[in-house]
Design a protein around this motif. Structure first.
Motif: not given
Length: 717
Positions: A5, A168, A590, A617
């Motif tokens: 990340l 990402v 993440f 997310f």
């Protein structure tokens, strides 16, 4: 395949290291600064130069020697480096040379929002434009390949939302291929640009660009995605992500290499859809070039040329909506930090009724109340020249009040030549220059410069002594003073310099409060530390990445529908830990295995002004920016930031504010941001382990216990 990340800046740094870059040069400028810092943290050789022109010239020298070199700067920095840029396009290079231009649409921390894709066309160099961290990584490596294939410099054009958005990134486990060792080969006809050599060099350049265009048509970094024929969208950079979210059913042609353009591909795409719209941030660079080639496409209306694009603005463009956009709620303006040594300077200038020619830096905030003691601000180093111009033409009563104010890093960058002008063409009634020497490049994040005597890595090196240089140039009056010890004495000194009708330079020397602790450690020859910012070197961050864990789900979880994107806005004032809280939240998501995008703006707002950060997310996230009215959560660290940001929430969204936390129960009141994350965590159902690991990874070890306790307190609130 490693899963990371990283911000766009960090992704460029990682790719540069893996591409075998021998030298990284640049001048700190938001939003490009973190590239060289991250590159150095990974073990790459990086250095700050006095200004962007010198940085590019050093990088050119390295590339002439057969080495791969990276040169970084913000968009206005390329104005300074334009002279060598245009000529190195003619000379070509032996080793790969990539120049990063980090543009700032919306001017979060800049005096203009120029579109530096124009430089690629004007200078004649290929330009690549990534849309997220993955492409920032891939395009950096590709840029070096292109540079070496055609022996030409390549412009990597980033924007703020790519530089400062964490997304990402999937990185291959295999190491990059071997890069040849540097070696100089004499080539006078190509390297020495006298007219006789420059004329054939120009022809060679145009041939290279034609070859690059043909390659871009055949196998360039462009993507054609079939969708509905009713609407086709041509896009590039971060605008592509906004457009994908705004019109998911449309057909898309994403342009990764924006100069020279693959016009044949564009023509084929445009004729295959009923309506074709170009979505791009900044100038209508793509639209103008496409329409000039006789291809029928729609450009965005002129009103969308200004500021950043986002999902809502793209929706308006596609709907041909040119009605006035609703004004954003007014936030808290930034200000000079309490106790900042610049405050004493601007108080004196205000009291004396001076006409102040200002410059670029955090001291630009002297224009705001309560000081309002700055009358001009043009570009780096302009304070001296502009002040001299005013001195030359104003009537005596006004010209004798003119003062130029410049920061220490800015003085080195481009103020010295102004000082030479001051000596060479002195105004009739003299002039007064004040150098604000706070021992660091404060506005961009406390970087070093030649006046600090420390390198980018904070190790000792040669130091430029301002007063010695100034006296050597023949300035009759040079004073060094701490303006904070006796403010009235400082004000009297400025008044005396103005009355002297002579050339005077006053060096107001006092370390920046935010950097003072680190400077003391550096001066004691300690290892560089970043605890004041809570930073973790990128090398450590890579080492701590692990495989995604299984997600926890409960019947009442927001994750009943995995495709749903969860939107979190974190808001507060500069210095309250907004960015750190968003780093932790993004990292936790993440580590829980989600696709994540985290975005913010670094700029003057960090000096006590309104700061927000978006965290998104889910299974698949497109735009890094949360569309207005679609935030699931608003986390307000400062109560006064609730009202300016409430419009971002969904009607059924949740407000989490500092009033929910018992600040008296915190071991450190500064950890209220993490306590609010504890409160937020109750609604997100992310694994506890992910939160704990994220807190530890994003904060220095000495702060782990106090913040883990704050998080636990928030969960119980």
């Amino acid at each position: 395949m490693r899963r990371l990340l990283l911000s766009g800046d960090e992704a460029v740094a990682l790719a540069a290291l893996e591409s075998g870059v021998r030298l990284g040069t640049g001048y700190p400028g938001t939003p490009s600064t973190e590239i060289l810092e991250a590159f150095s943290g990974l073990g790459g050789r990086a250095q700050w130069s006095p200004n962007e022109k010198v940085a590019l010239e050093v990088a050119i020298g390295a590339a002439f020697g057969g080495a791969r070199a990276l040169c970084t700067m913000k968009h206005v920095g390329l104005n300074v480096a334009a002279d060598p840029l245009f000529t190195v396009a003619y000379t070509g290079v032996s080793g790969g040379l990539v120049i990063v231009s980090a543009d700032d649409p919306g001017m979060a921390s800049s005096q203009n929002e120029q579109d530096n894709r124009r430089y690629a066309e004007a200078a004649g160099v290929p330009a690549l434009e990534p849309s997220d961290s993955q492409e920032a990584y891939e395009f950096t490596a590709l840029a070096f390949e292109i540079s070496e294939r055609w022996e030409i410099p390549v412009l990597l054009r980033l924007t703020t939302r790519v530089c400062h958005s964490k997304t990402v990134l999937h990185v291959p486990e295999c190491a990059a291929g071997a890069v040849p060792l540097p070696r100089f080969t004499r080539d006078i006809h190509s390297r020495v640009m006298i007219p006789a050599n420059a004329r054939p060099a120009h022809r060679r350049l145009r041939a290279k660009l034609q070859a690059a265009r043909e390659w871009n048509e055949a196998s360039g970094p462009n993507r054609w995605m079939e969708g509905e024929r009713a609407l086709g969208i041509i896009a590039s950079g971060a605008a592509y992500m906004h457009a994908r979210e705004a019109a998911p059913a449309a057909s898309f042609l994403k342009i990764g290499m924006t100069y020279p353009l693959p016009l044949d591909t564009i023509r084929k795409f445009a004729t295959g859809v009923e309506r074709c719209v170009v979505i791009e941030e900044g100038d209508p660079f793509l639209a103008d070039a496409i329409r000039a080639a006789g291809i029928q496409v729609e450009a965005k209306p002129e009103m969308y040329r200004f500021g950043e694009l986002n999902v809502e603005r793209v929706r308006r463009i596609l709907a041909n909506d040119v009605s006035p956009e609703p004004p954003l709620p007014r936030g808290t303006p930034p200000q000079l930090c309490p106790g900042c040594p610049h405050r004493a300077v601007f108080s004196a200038l205000r009291n004396l009724g001076c006409i102040v020619s200002g410059d670029i830096g955090c001291y630009s905030l002297g224009v705001l109340p309560p000081f309002e003691a700055m009358d001009t601000l043009v570009c780096m180093g302009a304070s001296v020249g502009v002040g001299l111009g005013l001195r030359h033409v104003l009537p005596p009563g006004q010209r004798r009040k003119v003062v130029s104010v410049i920061g220490d890093s800015t003085f080195v960058h481009s103020g010295i030549t102004g000082l030479v002008e001051m000596i060479y063409n002195p105004p009739e009634d003299g002039h007064v220059l004040i150098i604000l020497d706070n021992g660091t490049t404060a506005m961009t994040g406390m970087q070093e410069h030649p006046g600090t005597g420390r390198t980018l890595q904070h190790t000792a090196t040669g130091k430029m002594i301002f007063e010695d240089v100034i006296r050597a140039l023949g300035i009759p009056r040079v004073h060094v003073i701490d303006p904070t010890i006796k403010p009235q004495e400082f004000e009297n000194l400025i008044a005396a310099c103005l009355d002297s009708l002579d050339l005077s330079v006053v060096i107001a020397r006092r370390d920046c409060l935010l950097a003072a602790s680190a400077i003391r450690q550096y001066e004691k020859c300690l290892e560089p530390v970043h605890e004041e910012k809570g930073r973790k070197p990128l090398a450590d961050a890579r080492g701590s990445v692990r495989a995604a864990t299984a997600r926890e789900r409960t019947p009442n979880s927001l994750f009943q529908h995995p495709a749903r994107t969860i939107n979190i806005v974190i808001a507060g004032l500069g210095g309250q830990g907004v960015l750190k809280a968003s780093d932790i939240a993004a990292d936790a998501a993440f580590r829980a295995g989600f696709d994540v995008k985290k975005s913010e703006l670094h700029g003057m707002s960090q000096r006590g002004g309104s700061v927000t950060s978006d965290v998104r997310f889910g299974e698949s996230v497109l735009s890094p920016m949360i569309p207005e009215g679609e935030a699931d959560f608003l986390v307000a660290i400062s109560p006064e930031q609730v009202e300016p940001n409430h419009h971002l929430l969904r009607p059924e969204g949740t407000l989490i504010h500092a009033g929910l936390i018992d600040a008296g129960a915190l071991k450190n009141r500064k950890s209220v941001n993490v306590a609010l994350l504890g409160k937020l965590s109750r609604s997100l159902q992310l694994p506890d382990e992910a939160w704990m690991e994220a807190i530890r990874a994003n904060l220095p070890e000495k702060l782990h216990e106090v913040n883990l306790n704050a998080f636990a307190l928030g969960r119980k609130a």
